[in-house]
Design a protein around this motif. Structure first.
Motif, short mmCIF file in Angstrom:
data_model
loop_
_atom_site.label_atom_id
_atom_site.label_comp_id
_atom_site.label_asym_id
_atom_site.label_seq_id
_atom_site.Cartn_x
_atom_site.Cartn_y
_atom_site.Cartn_z
N LEU A 221 0.86 -1.18 0.00
CA LEU A 221 0.00 0.00 0.00
C LEU A 221 0.89 1.23 0.00
N THR A 222 0.73 2.08 -1.02
CA THR A 222 1.53 3.30 -1.17
C THR A 222 0.63 4.51 -1.00
N MET A 223 1.06 5.45 -0.18
CA MET A 223 0.34 6.72 -0.02
C MET A 223 1.22 7.84 -0.56
N GLU A 224 0.70 8.54 -1.56
CA GLU A 224 1.46 9.59 -2.23
C GLU A 224 1.40 10.89 -1.45
N PRO A 225 2.30 11.85 -1.74
CA PRO A 225 2.29 13.13 -1.02
C PRO A 225 0.93 13.80 -1.06
N GLY A 226 0.52 14.35 0.08
CA GLY A 226 -0.74 15.07 0.16
C GLY A 226 -1.96 14.19 0.41
N THR A 227 -1.76 12.90 0.54
CA THR A 227 -2.89 12.00 0.80
C THR A 227 -3.52 12.32 2.16
N GLN A 255 3.22 25.09 6.98
CA GLN A 255 3.11 24.20 8.13
C GLN A 255 1.72 24.22 8.77
N ASP A 256 0.88 25.16 8.37
CA ASP A 256 -0.49 25.15 8.84
C ASP A 256 -1.36 24.21 7.99
N VAL A 257 -1.07 24.16 6.70
CA VAL A 257 -1.86 23.33 5.78
C VAL A 257 -1.27 21.94 5.63
N LEU A 258 0.07 21.83 5.68
CA LEU A 258 0.78 20.55 5.49
C LEU A 258 0.36 19.90 4.18
N GLU A 259 0.48 20.67 3.11
CA GLU A 259 -0.07 20.24 1.82
C GLU A 259 0.59 19.00 1.26
N ASN A 260 1.84 18.75 1.62
CA ASN A 260 2.55 17.58 1.08
C ASN A 260 2.64 16.41 2.04
N GLU A 261 2.33 16.64 3.31
CA GLU A 261 2.35 15.54 4.26
C GLU A 261 1.16 14.61 4.03
N VAL A 262 1.32 13.37 4.44
CA VAL A 262 0.21 12.44 4.50
C VAL A 262 -0.39 12.54 5.90
N ILE A 263 -1.68 12.80 5.98
CA ILE A 263 -2.33 12.99 7.27
C ILE A 263 -3.35 11.87 7.47
N LEU A 264 -3.25 11.21 8.62
CA LEU A 264 -4.15 10.12 8.98
C LEU A 264 -4.84 10.48 10.29
N GLU A 265 -6.17 10.53 10.28
CA GLU A 265 -6.94 10.96 11.44
C GLU A 265 -8.35 10.40 11.37
N GLY A 266 -9.23 10.80 12.31
CA GLY A 266 -10.60 10.33 12.32
C GLY A 266 -11.44 10.94 11.22
N ASP A 267 -12.68 10.46 11.09
CA ASP A 267 -13.55 10.92 10.01
C ASP A 267 -14.52 12.02 10.43
N ARG A 268 -14.41 12.51 11.68
CA ARG A 268 -15.23 13.64 12.09
C ARG A 268 -14.47 14.92 11.80
N LEU A 269 -15.03 15.75 10.94
CA LEU A 269 -14.32 16.94 10.46
C LEU A 269 -14.63 18.19 11.27
N GLU A 270 -15.61 18.11 12.19
CA GLU A 270 -15.96 19.28 12.95
C GLU A 270 -14.80 19.71 13.84
N PRO A 271 -14.59 21.02 14.03
CA PRO A 271 -13.46 21.49 14.83
C PRO A 271 -13.41 20.92 16.24
N ILE A 272 -14.57 20.59 16.82
CA ILE A 272 -14.57 20.06 18.18
C ILE A 272 -13.85 18.72 18.27
N PHE A 273 -13.70 18.02 17.13
CA PHE A 273 -13.03 16.72 17.12
C PHE A 273 -11.56 16.81 16.72
N THR A 274 -11.05 18.02 16.51
CA THR A 274 -9.70 18.18 15.98
C THR A 274 -8.64 17.47 16.81
#
Length: 524
Positions: A221-227, A255-274
């Motif tokens: 499994l390969t994750m490309e930049p920005g995934t 560094q606020d957007v991290l456009e090229n990093e791969v970010i793995l997190e939960g599926d709740r997008l509301e700010p309270i879940f950040t």
């Protein structure tokens, strides 16, 4: 007789009181309602995933009890929003949650409207990957009509989920060789193995995973930049025997957007879940998976950020992780079990137990890493860094395995507890060394005994203890160090990497320990 008289008096009082009440004389609303907000923003949701519940408070500031003839959604029965007005779902049938009649509010009183949405982006735009969906709540009509806007950003995504048997409702579970005996085993892990055309994650759309996405034998499994990968509750990635995970992020310019990093997190997008820990399971590098690499990734809000098992004696490290951050794990940031991990420019912080735990022995080499723990959600049992050479079986008997090496060089090991290292030796080979590290350890009962003889250069060399690391804001996972850090100029240049986790050149000949070179913080 006295009882009868008392009853008669109460009845008269009740009749008199009722005849004087005006609560049931409601006047029609005159368009003078007041609202807590003129627009309700329902934070970003994925297509076909329900939102959180939002509320709107509606006030009757007048001295009269009023009735609102109608409350409705402007888009009618076709609206993707649904309402609940003070516990009522409104008219039955297609208009349920969309249309309400004769809603009463007492004088100087208020009511709550609760708002939710589930939106299918394909019905809005076939080509866009995100869409701004709007509607209005209309109060009354004609000259008395008032309104409140509703706004939601909807994102399209690639959904990966296990199959469900239509007849039984049973959700598919993973089957693979769990115990290494060559026989496929049934598991209770809901999920499925990825198909060949699903083995490359790109940055075109985010990925939403339900259950465990499995990487099978001989697959990568390969994750490309920005995934961007989002996990539902109790979900994650499992890389089984002979499988490989390669997360190939790159340095970001923002560094606020991290456009090229791969970010793995939960599926709740509301700010309270950040920053809510424990929203999903783990990245599980199962025994027998090999050559796993993670570069420029942010892994946040898991139960265990990375769980790596086995392959201690492999020619290549089971996991090589570089330039990555792991935050807000409800259990462990990185948990190793008789495994081999190489880490460079890695930051781990805020874990419910340990940020890094190397258990049941293993082989570990960490250079220029910040292993911190400023967890403040509950009591934690373990320090930021835990090493041991055993596990306990169901009878409480220790099963041991050699810790062949555990080297921590140019690292910061710190936190809001004390001490922040724990070394538990059950008699197997227990090789470790801390070199040029800033360590929090101030315990007179342990220091100078067992594995904590800090003047023994076989295990400790050129470390400093209990100086302030001067983190920017560790409780908010801002782990840069300032000009007054005890880690400044501490690193050994023989193990130095040219750049820190942000791509900043290290200050040769006196580089700093930890993943970051020090900076002068803005006063504000």
């Amino acid at each position: 007789m006295k009882r009868l008289l008392s009853f008669f008096i109460c009845l008269v009082v009740l009749m008199f009181w009722s005849s004087c009440r005006k609560d049931f004389d409601f006047s029609p609303s005159k368009g003078n309602l007041k609202f807590a907000k003129d627009t309700v923003y329902l934070d970003t949701v994925f297509t076909n995933i329900g939102s959180s519940t939002y509320n709107l408070k509606v006030y009757n500031r007048s001295d009269d009890d009023i009735v609102i003839p109608t409350i409705q959604l402007e888009n009618g029965v076709g609206s993707f929003y649904r309402l609940n007005v003070d516990g009522s779902t409104g008219l039955e049938g297609p208009q349920e949650g969309k249309f309400f009649e004769d809603v009463e509010i007492l004088a100087k009183d208020s009511l709550f409207i609760f708002i939710e949405t589930t939106i299918d982006i394909e019905t809005l735009s076939a080509s866009d990957t995100q869409f701004l969906y709007t509607d209005r709540i209309l109060f009354d009509s004609g000259n008395n009509q008032q309104d409140v806007d509703l706004v939601t950003l909807v994102k399209d995504a690639v959904f990966i989920y296990p199959n469900r048997d239509e007849d039984t409702g049973i959700i598919e579970t993973l089957t693979f060789d769990v115990d290494g005996d060559g026989t496929v085993d049934e598991t209770t892990l809901q999920g499925r193995f990825l198909e060949d055309d699903e083995l490359t994650f790109t940055n075109e759309k985010p990925y939403v995973i339900y259950g465990y996405a499995g990487v099978d034998t001989g697959k990568t499994l390969t994750m490309e930049p920005g995934t961007r990968v989002h996990f539902h509750a109790d979900s994650g990635i499992i890389v089984t025997d002979g499988g490989t995970l390669n997360i190939n992020g790159e340095l970001s310019t923002d560094q606020d957007v991290l456009e090229n990093e791969v970010i793995l997190e939960g599926d709740r997008l509301e700010p309270i879940f950040t920053d809510v820990p424990g929203q999903w399971g783990t990245i599980w590098l199962f025994n027998g998976s090999l050559n796993n690499t993670i570069n420029y990734a942010t892994i946040k809000n898991a139960t265990i950020g990375i769980l790596s098992e086995g392959n201690q004696a492999a020619a290549n490290d089971k996991l090589t992780i570089t330039n990555s951050q792991i935050y807000n794990s409800s259990g462990f940031g990185i948990l190793g079990r008789a495994t081999s991990i190489s880490a460079e420019n890695v930051v781990v912080n805020n874990s419910g137990q340990s940020s890094f735990a190397g258990t049941l022995g293993g082989k570990y080499n960490f250079v220029h890493c910040t292993i911190a723990n400023y967890w403040n959600n509950s009591f934690r049992q373990f320090p930021a860094l835990l090493l041991n050479d055993f596990i306990l079986d169901e009878n409480g008997t220790a099963i041991t395995n050699d810790l062949t090496e555990a080297n921590f060089t140019n690292c910061i090991i710190y936190g809001n507890d004390n001490p922040e290292i724990l070394l538990e030796d059950e008699g197997s080979v227990f090789n470790f060394k801390f070199t040029n590290c800033l360590i929090r350890f101030n315990n007179s009962n342990l220091e100078g005994t067992g594995n904590y003889i800090f003047n023994d250069i076989t295990f400790y060399e050129d470390n400093v203890f209990n100086l302030d690391p001067d983190f920017e804001d560790p409780f908010e996972n801002m782990m840069r160090i300032g000009a007054d850090s005890g880690a400044n100029g501490l690193a050994n240049t023989d193990f130095n990497f040219l750049n820190d986790i942000l791509g900043v050149s290290r200050n040769v000949p006196e580089p700093d320990s930890g993943a970051y070179e020090s900076v002068v913080f803005d006063e504000d």
